[in-house]
Scaffold this active site. Structure first.
Site, PDB file in Angstrom:
ATOM      1  N   ASP A  38       0.867  -1.177   0.000  1.00 56.39           N
ATOM      2  CA  ASP A  38       0.000   0.000   0.000  1.00 56.39           C
ATOM      3  C   ASP A  38       0.909   1.234   0.000  1.00 56.39           C
ATOM      4  O   ASP A  38       2.060   1.163   0.440  1.00 56.39           O
ATOM      5  CB  ASP A  38      -0.890  -0.003   1.257  1.00 56.39           C
ATOM      6  CG  ASP A  38      -2.111   0.883   1.095  1.00 56.39           C
ATOM      7  OD1 ASP A  38      -3.218   0.354   0.902  1.00 56.39           O
ATOM      8  OD2 ASP A  38      -1.948   2.129   1.154  1.00 56.39           O
ATOM      9  N   THR A 128     -13.492  -3.844  -7.799  1.00 61.32           N
ATOM     10  CA  THR A 128     -14.670  -3.762  -8.660  1.00 61.32           C
ATOM     11  C   THR A 128     -14.401  -2.710  -9.737  1.00 61.32           C
ATOM     12  O   THR A 128     -14.110  -1.560  -9.421  1.00 61.32           O
ATOM     13  CB  THR A 128     -15.898  -3.366  -7.833  1.00 61.32           C
ATOM     14  OG1 THR A 128     -16.048  -4.336  -6.804  1.00 61.32           O
ATOM     15  CG2 THR A 128     -17.155  -3.323  -8.680  1.00 61.32           C
ATOM     16  N   PHE A 159     -16.561 -10.703  -3.777  1.00 61.15           N
ATOM     17  CA  PHE A 159     -17.974 -10.511  -3.410  1.00 61.15           C
ATOM     18  C   PHE A 159     -18.170 -10.365  -1.908  1.00 61.15           C
ATOM     19  O   PHE A 159     -19.285 -10.445  -1.416  1.00 61.15           O
ATOM     20  CB  PHE A 159     -18.819 -11.689  -3.918  1.00 61.15           C
ATOM     21  CG  PHE A 159     -18.825 -11.810  -5.415  1.00 61.15           C
ATOM     22  CD1 PHE A 159     -19.664 -11.020  -6.190  1.00 61.15           C
ATOM     23  CD2 PHE A 159     -17.969 -12.686  -6.055  1.00 61.15           C
ATOM     24  CE1 PHE A 159     -19.661 -11.123  -7.575  1.00 61.15           C
ATOM     25  CE2 PHE A 159     -17.952 -12.795  -7.445  1.00 61.15           C
ATOM     26  CZ  PHE A 159     -18.806 -12.007  -8.203  1.00 61.15           C
ATOM     27  N   LEU A 257     -34.363  -8.629   1.308  1.00 64.53           N
ATOM     28  CA  LEU A 257     -35.748  -8.179   1.158  1.00 64.53           C
ATOM     29  C   LEU A 257     -36.208  -7.437   2.414  1.00 64.53           C
ATOM     30  O   LEU A 257     -37.392  -7.388   2.697  1.00 64.53           O
ATOM     31  CB  LEU A 257     -36.670  -9.382   0.907  1.00 64.53           C
ATOM     32  CG  LEU A 257     -36.833  -9.832  -0.542  1.00 64.53           C
ATOM     33  CD1 LEU A 257     -37.850 -10.953  -0.638  1.00 64.53           C
ATOM     34  CD2 LEU A 257     -37.277  -8.681  -1.456  1.00 64.53           C
ATOM     35  N   GLY A 260     -36.344  -0.716   4.672  1.00 65.60           N
ATOM     36  CA  GLY A 260     -35.724   0.167   5.660  1.00 65.60           C
ATOM     37  C   GLY A 260     -35.370   1.510   5.066  1.00 65.60           C
ATOM     38  O   GLY A 260     -35.944   1.927   4.049  1.00 65.60           O
ATOM     39  N   GLY A 264     -26.594   1.533   1.644  1.00 66.04           N
ATOM     40  CA  GLY A 264     -25.467   2.467   1.612  1.00 66.04           C
ATOM     41  C   GLY A 264     -24.178   1.687   1.559  1.00 66.04           C
ATOM     42  O   GLY A 264     -24.151   0.567   1.071  1.00 66.04           O
ATOM     43  N   CYS A 267     -19.899   0.187  -1.550  1.00 68.56           N
ATOM     44  CA  CYS A 267     -20.011  -0.605  -2.783  1.00 68.56           C
ATOM     45  C   CYS A 267     -21.278  -0.326  -3.587  1.00 68.56           C
ATOM     46  O   CYS A 267     -21.192   0.081  -4.743  1.00 68.56           O
ATOM     47  CB  CYS A 267     -19.916  -2.081  -2.436  1.00 68.56           C
ATOM     48  SG  CYS A 267     -18.269  -2.496  -1.878  1.00 68.56           S
ATOM     49  N   LYS A 270     -21.634   3.260  -5.325  1.00 71.87           N
ATOM     50  CA  LYS A 270     -20.682   3.539  -6.408  1.00 71.87           C
ATOM     51  C   LYS A 270     -20.836   2.526  -7.555  1.00 71.87           C
ATOM     52  O   LYS A 270     -20.665   2.887  -8.714  1.00 71.87           O
ATOM     53  CB  LYS A 270     -19.257   3.596  -5.874  1.00 71.87           C
ATOM     54  CG  LYS A 270     -18.514   2.303  -5.758  1.00 71.87           C
ATOM     55  CD  LYS A 270     -17.048   2.547  -5.399  1.00 71.87           C
ATOM     56  CE  LYS A 270     -16.370   1.269  -4.925  1.00 71.87           C
ATOM     57  NZ  LYS A 270     -16.384   0.158  -5.838  1.00 71.87           N
ATOM     58  N   ARG A 334     -19.198   5.294   5.250  1.00 71.73           N
ATOM     59  CA  ARG A 334     -19.221   5.811   3.883  1.00 71.73           C
ATOM     60  C   ARG A 334     -20.582   5.549   3.234  1.00 71.73           C
ATOM     61  O   ARG A 334     -21.080   4.435   3.221  1.00 71.73           O
ATOM     62  CB  ARG A 334     -18.095   5.172   3.058  1.00 71.73           C
ATOM     63  CG  ARG A 334     -16.723   5.643   3.512  1.00 71.73           C
ATOM     64  CD  ARG A 334     -15.627   4.944   2.777  1.00 71.73           C
ATOM     65  NE  ARG A 334     -15.626   3.517   3.028  1.00 71.73           N
ATOM     66  CZ  ARG A 334     -14.805   2.653   2.424  1.00 71.73           C
ATOM     67  NH1 ARG A 334     -13.942   3.089   1.529  1.00 71.73           N
ATOM     68  NH2 ARG A 334     -14.859   1.369   2.707  1.00 71.73           N
TER      69      ARG A 334
HETATM   70  C1  UDX Z   1     -21.961  -5.477  -0.751  1.00 68.46           C
HETATM   71  C2  UDX Z   1     -22.212  -6.855  -1.385  1.00 68.46           C
HETATM   72  O1  UDX Z   1     -23.158  -7.588  -0.603  1.00 68.46           O
HETATM   73  C3  UDX Z   1     -20.910  -7.611  -1.522  1.00 68.46           C
HETATM   74  O2  UDX Z   1     -21.135  -8.843  -2.209  1.00 68.46           O
HETATM   75  C4  UDX Z   1     -19.911  -6.762  -2.289  1.00 68.46           C
HETATM   76  O3  UDX Z   1     -18.655  -7.409  -2.384  1.00 68.46           O
HETATM   77  C5  UDX Z   1     -19.738  -5.394  -1.647  1.00 68.46           C
HETATM   78  O4  UDX Z   1     -21.011  -4.767  -1.515  1.00 68.46           O
HETATM   79  P1  UDX Z   1     -21.499  -4.565   1.708  1.00 68.46           P
HETATM   80  O5  UDX Z   1     -21.356  -3.214   1.099  1.00 68.46           O
HETATM   81  O6  UDX Z   1     -20.507  -5.012   2.724  1.00 68.46           O
HETATM   82  O7  UDX Z   1     -21.491  -5.703   0.572  1.00 68.46           O
HETATM   83  O8  UDX Z   1     -22.949  -4.595   2.398  1.00 68.46           O
HETATM   84  P2  UDX Z   1     -24.277  -5.479   2.317  1.00 68.46           P
HETATM   85  O9  UDX Z   1     -24.304  -6.428   3.438  1.00 68.46           O
HETATM   86  O10 UDX Z   1     -24.483  -6.037   0.969  1.00 68.46           O
HETATM   87  O11 UDX Z   1     -25.369  -4.324   2.593  1.00 68.46           O
HETATM   88  C6  UDX Z   1     -25.459  -3.189   1.740  1.00 68.46           C
HETATM   89  C7  UDX Z   1     -26.516  -2.224   2.195  1.00 68.46           C
HETATM   90  O12 UDX Z   1     -27.813  -2.748   1.962  1.00 68.46           O
HETATM   91  C8  UDX Z   1     -26.466  -1.890   3.682  1.00 68.46           C
HETATM   92  O13 UDX Z   1     -26.664  -0.500   3.843  1.00 68.46           O
HETATM   93  C9  UDX Z   1     -27.617  -2.669   4.279  1.00 68.46           C
HETATM   94  O14 UDX Z   1     -28.151  -2.091   5.437  1.00 68.46           O
HETATM   95  C10 UDX Z   1     -28.616  -2.592   3.123  1.00 68.46           C
HETATM   96  N1  UDX Z   1     -29.602  -3.680   3.143  1.00 68.46           N
HETATM   97  C11 UDX Z   1     -29.214  -4.983   2.988  1.00 68.46           C
HETATM   98  C12 UDX Z   1     -30.960  -3.381   3.278  1.00 68.46           C
HETATM   99  O15 UDX Z   1     -31.337  -2.208   3.422  1.00 68.46           O
HETATM  100  N2  UDX Z   1     -31.872  -4.399   3.229  1.00 68.46           N
HETATM  101  C13 UDX Z   1     -31.510  -5.694   3.071  1.00 68.46           C
HETATM  102  O16 UDX Z   1     -32.389  -6.555   3.030  1.00 68.46           O
HETATM  103  C14 UDX Z   1     -30.136  -6.000   2.947  1.00 68.46           C
END
Ligand code: UDX
Length: 439
Positions: A38, A128, A159, A257, A260, A264, A267, A270, A334
């Site tokens: 890094d 990504t 993932f 599903l 809420g 956010g 990932c 963006k 973030r």
């Molecule tokens: C996501 C992908 O799941 C992952 O495969 C990828 O590599 C990176 O992006 P992450 O950003 O860690 O992972 O969060 P994730 O658990 O997917 O949740 C994303 C957002 O969706 C969160 O803000 C979470 O609160 C929201 N969410 C998730 C909901 O609002 N409802 C749901 O049912 C599931």
């Protein structure tokens, strides 16, 4: 019969962020020899003494164990390139103002690889990226390489979810590898050999697109249920029961599903933007993605409007905010939905008391303490004398709250559950007014 010994590789992982650091520590656990590079010297020094830069369950231990054996952290990319057989690029691809991904860091790494290539290298994109990035990496190395050393480029999108990153690495639903040569395919299969997960082999373009399509689809699923939750509110129906029943259909699936305040993190926002952008650039106006984003952006205002319906004037009302991180088990703020909601409430003149089990240090950097914003040391201090307690992240800690105790200290017993995480009946029985999403 003697079992075939699988080769252990000399791996360089470029980037010690969430993706890079987890991959480096996990590759080391799989017994490969790993150098993680890094540009941030402080971060590298900390890592070499086993200190990790963000909260991720079990990572600290994995890094500390690796550092004692086969995991090294360095700022010297040229040297790491020379010493490695396989180079995983896991540097950041942050969003630019137009929504496209900033690929500067990837371009720079490709140049350094080109200038230091001293034997066959397999260069693997793990960040990504928009489709055709692998193609560009290949062109760059081909143009600028010293000598005629052979190399392959591949794509191996990650993932993993924050907060479950180590588990996701070792037990992925699938491993995607986009390759152009049997040699690259063999190396990547050997690297992941001990994981026993299904490996999907594609071309590089398809592998890159799988990541954007997967994240956008998950975001779509959440936006869909959030849109349905609005209809449920209008119709007097219950989105929780609805999503339970919908999810029982195997073709739909129960995950992602939960209605809420919206999705956010670093990932989904963006990636949805970048996928919209690259689709347009390729000639397709992906309007569905735009609507997925629109629905998500409306959820915060919708939630605040619901609170206003109950409290009428928000000016000088005290509101407790429980949960700031974009989801539980991370200190990551973030693009957290909490940020927009806090801004809306501050603009309404409300006084906020913020609490999060892990993200307080980050929150103190993001929101300065002011006449309208204070930081609490626990849920009860946050809720004291408040007119409303908002739940914005479904942390386990909040499931064990003593609501009777909390209610006694509140100014007005209103609970706004932005994650539908509480038992509505139980809460109302205790004498609270309850606001949920679509229930
Ligand atoms: C996501 C992908 O799941 C992952 O495969 C990828 O590599 C990176 O992006 P992450 O950003 O860690 O992972 O969060 P994730 O658990 O997917 O949740 C994303 C957002 O969706 C969160 O803000 C979470 O609160 C929201 N969410 C998730 C909901 O609002 N409802 C749901 O049912 C599931």
């Amino acid at each position: 019969m003697k079992s075939k010994t699988i080769k252990k590789y000399k791996i360089c992982v470029v980037g010690a962020g969430h993706v890079g650091l987890v991959a480096a520590a996990c590759f080391a656990k799989l017994k490969h020899e790993v150098i993680c590079v890094d540009t941030d010297k402080q971060r590298i020094n900390n890592l070499n003494s086993g200190k990790i830069p963000f909260y991720e369950p079990d990572l600290q231990l994995l890094v500390a164990k690796g550092v004692k054996k086969n995991l090294l952290f360095s700022i010297n990319l040229p040297e790491a390139v020379k010493k490695s057989e396989v180079i995983f690029i896991a540097v950041g691809t942050p969003p630019l103002p137009d929504g496209s991904a900033d690929l500067t860091a990837i371009g720079n790494v490709a140049l350094v690889i080109a200038k230091n290539i001293n034997s066959y290298k397999l260069v693997v994109g793990k960040s990504t990226v928009p489709v055709w990035t692998g193609k560009k990496i290949k062109e760059t190395i081909y143009r600028y390489r010293k000598g005629k050393n052979n190399f392959d480029v591949a794509s191996n999108p990650e993932f993993l979810r924050e907060g479950k990153a180590i588990y996701d690495f070792f037990y992925p639903d699938r491993i995607v590898i986009g390759v152009e040569s049997p040699r690259a395919e063999k190396i990547l299969k050997e690297i992941y050999h001990s994981l026993k997960s299904k490996i999907v082999v594609t071309d590089i373009n398809t592998a890159e697109l799988i990541k954007h399509a997967s994240n956008s689809f998950l975001a779509a699923k959440i936006s869909f249920i959030n849109a349905v939750s609005r209809v449920c509110d209008l119709a007097g129906a219950d989105v929780e029961k609805l999503s339970l029943a919908m999810g029982m259909d195997k073709r739909i699936g129960k995950d992602f599903l939960n209605a809420g305040i919206g999705w956010g993190g670093f990932c989904f926002p963006k990636d949805v933007e970048a996928f919209t952008y690259i689709s347009k650039k390729l000639g397709y106006d992906f309007k569905l993605l735009k609507e997925i984003k629109n629905i998500n952006e409306q959820q915060g205002q919708y939630f605040v409007d619901k609170i206003k319906e109950h409290l009428w004037i928000l000016k000088a009302k005290k509101i407790a905010i429980l949960g700031l991180s974009f989801k539980p088990d991370t200190d990551d703020l973030r693009f957290a939905p909490s940020i927009g909601i806090i801004e809306l409430l501050v603009n309404e003149g409300a006084n906020l008391s913020l609490y999060d089990p892990q993200a307080m240090a980050e929150a103190k950097q993001l929101f300065k303490e002011s006449s309208q914003i204070v930081f609490a040391s626990d849920v009860y201090q946050a809720a004291k004398e408040s007119d409303c307690v908002c739940f914005l992240t479904e942390w386990d800690e909040f499931k064990t709250i003593d609501f009777r105790k909390m209610k006694k200290t509140m100014n007005y017993p209103l609970i706004a559950d932005g994650r539908n995480m509480l038992d509505k009946q139980k809460i109302t029985k205790l004498g609270f007014e309850y606001i949920g999403i679509g229930r």
